[in-house]
Scaffold this active site. Structure first.
Site: not given
Length: 481
Positions: A37, A40, A195-197, A199, A326, A334, A460
């Site tokens: 697709h 990506g 996992g706590s990255g 994603i 990647d 990205a 401001h």
């Protein structure tokens, strides 16, 4: 006879398609090979559709707390899972078509199929072995397919896929990767996220806001390990207030599967094992480059820790073969892929003023609530590197716009070299910081000093005023704190 191009790009993710556009702009006859697709993973299964999901969660959060804004909503607010997912998929489909338009507009040939490197300067495109997870748009008429193509320059931009750990292999039903987590058929009532990255935290936040009980398991001592420790600690407290649970310095060693649930065996730092039963488990332990079945070994292209080894311009050890995004290693983002691709193709074209990517100046963003964004060195890393530093902080609770928005939780932190005034790093947690961070990225790229930032006029009332106040605070000159 093989059709010849100046440049062939393998993969049409953000790095691939942006490189193709720039290649065409530079006058190269260009083709891009795609097996599944256009756009990506990022456009179809990552950056874009997750933000659509998170937007739905954000709207639900506001609807759940109307009283905070002086409003009243009669009745309860519930999530229509199918409609939430459908909206997300339609967003991706729209942008998928946009990439196709860009290819046509820039006269880039799209070759559909699975690419493999042949002899030097040759790309062999075969039938796609990968089955798409959902129906794809029809292939436009006139596009090319299976066959042999040649090019002087071949750029590999095949991206990455979810990393799999032994014992928690995804099965698509009970154990999910981000693919399945993005298209739930029904909303789970409970969830374990490994996992706590970025994603893992984004999905943890989405599902928690939608009502699921969420436990996040992280092997390291802090969540979002790449972030400044102060930011991570603050974000964790905010997530805990929302009802998330965290197990740090812990790992999932085994998963028992039931008919419609899992039981995760979680080993803690002291060796004790805790069992947690939940409807689903999301494995979010990072990604790995798609380097297999490309023919890299045949040509002798060097790889390193699951990625293609490149220099600062995307060049591999084999002349005429390049890699970006990647598949070329971290940071796996990205926007890094896009910029890396432009550098690569402009270097090929001998375009003036091209310089290698400075990875330290690539920002990172996590689109949870509160949002997290950063660029440059953390405080700990700056000290470790040997800098004598000044650190400034400014709280959201002292900013008029943040208070008016009802978003008064968060802070901005800046780190300077005490000797030169160089901005070494900026770290943010709070509302809209993923939009604010570019200001500090620009400042770092232009080698702006603290004095120049102090003399910049910020509008401001805005959240951006906190950026200047954080700089002022680093030098004992904060005006509103």
């Amino acid at each position: 006879m093989a059709e010849n191009y100046d440049v062939i790009i393998i993969g049409s993710g953000p790095g691939g398609y942006v490189t193709a556009v720039r290649s065409a702009q530079l006058g190269f006859k260009t083709a891009i090979v795609e097996r599944e697709h256009l756009g990506g993973i990022c456009l179809n299964w990552g950056c874009i559709p997750t933000k659509a999901l998170l937007r739905s969660a954000e709207i639900k959060h506001y609807a759940d707390h109307p009283g905070a804004y002086g409003l009243k909503i009669d009745g309860t607010v519930s999530a229509d899972t199918a409609a939430v997912v459908d909206r997300s998929r339609k967003v991706s489909l729209r942008l998928n078509g946009g990439v196709g338009f860009l290819m046509k507009k820039n006269k880039v040939d799209v070759i559909w199929g699975e690419a493999k490197l042949g002899k030097a300067g040759e790309v062999i495109v075969g039938k796609t072995a990968k089955k798409p997870m959902e129906p794809q748009p029809p292939v436009p008429k006139g596009t090319k397919g299976e066959g042999t193509y040649t090019a002087k320059h071949i750029i590999v931009a095949t991206g990455a896929r979810p990393r799999v750990l032994p014992g928690i292999e995804p099965d698509g039903k009970l154990i999910w990767t981000y693919f399945e987590a993005m298209v739930p058929q029904e909303m789970p009532k409970s969830l374990v996220v490994v996992g706590s990255g970025a994603i893992g935290i984004e999905f943890a936040h989405f599902y928690r806001t939608m009502g699921a009980e969420v436990t996040v398991v992280e092997v390291l001592p802090q969540i979002m390990p790449a972030e400044d420790a102060e930011v991570s600690k603050f974000a964790q407290k905010q997530f805990e207030k929302q009802g998330m649970k965290f197990l740090l310095e812990a790992k999932v060693t085994k998963v028992d599967k039931g008919a419609n649930s899992i039981t995760a065996h979680i080993e803690k730092k002291d060796g004790a094992v805790e069992k947690i039963t939940a409807d689903r488990l999301i494995s979010a332990v990072g990604v790995q480059g798609n380097i297999e079945n490309l023919g890299l070994e045949t040509l002798g292209v060097r790889t390193d820790r699951g990625c293609i080894a490149v220099d600062g311009y995307g060049r591999t050890n084999v002349p005429g073969i390049y890699a970006i995004g990647d598949v070329a290693g971290p940071p796996m983002l990205a926007h890094k892929a896009e910029h890396e691709g432009v550098i690569c193709i402009e270097k090929i074209a001998n375009f003036p003023g091209v310089h290698a990517l400075e990875k330290l100046k690539v920002p990172g963003c996590t689109y949870c609530s509160p949002q997290v964004a950063s660029v440059g060195l953390t405080e700990a890393k700056a000290k470790e590197t040997g800098y004598d530093i000044r650190v400034g902080r400014f709280q959201f609770g002292a900013n008029g716009k943040a208070i008016a928005l009802g978003e008064d939780q968060g802070f901005i932190k800046t780190i300077f070299d005490k000797k030169t005034g160089q901005l070494l790093g900026a770290h943010m947690v709070g509302a809209e910081v993923t939009e604010l961070i570019q200001g500090f990225v620009l400042a770092m790229n232009l080698e702006t000093t603290e004095e120049e930032l102090m003399h910049t006029v910020f509008p401001h009332p805005t959240l951006s005023e906190m950026m200047k106040e954080s700089v002022l605070d680093a030098y004992g000159r904060a005006l509103n704190a």
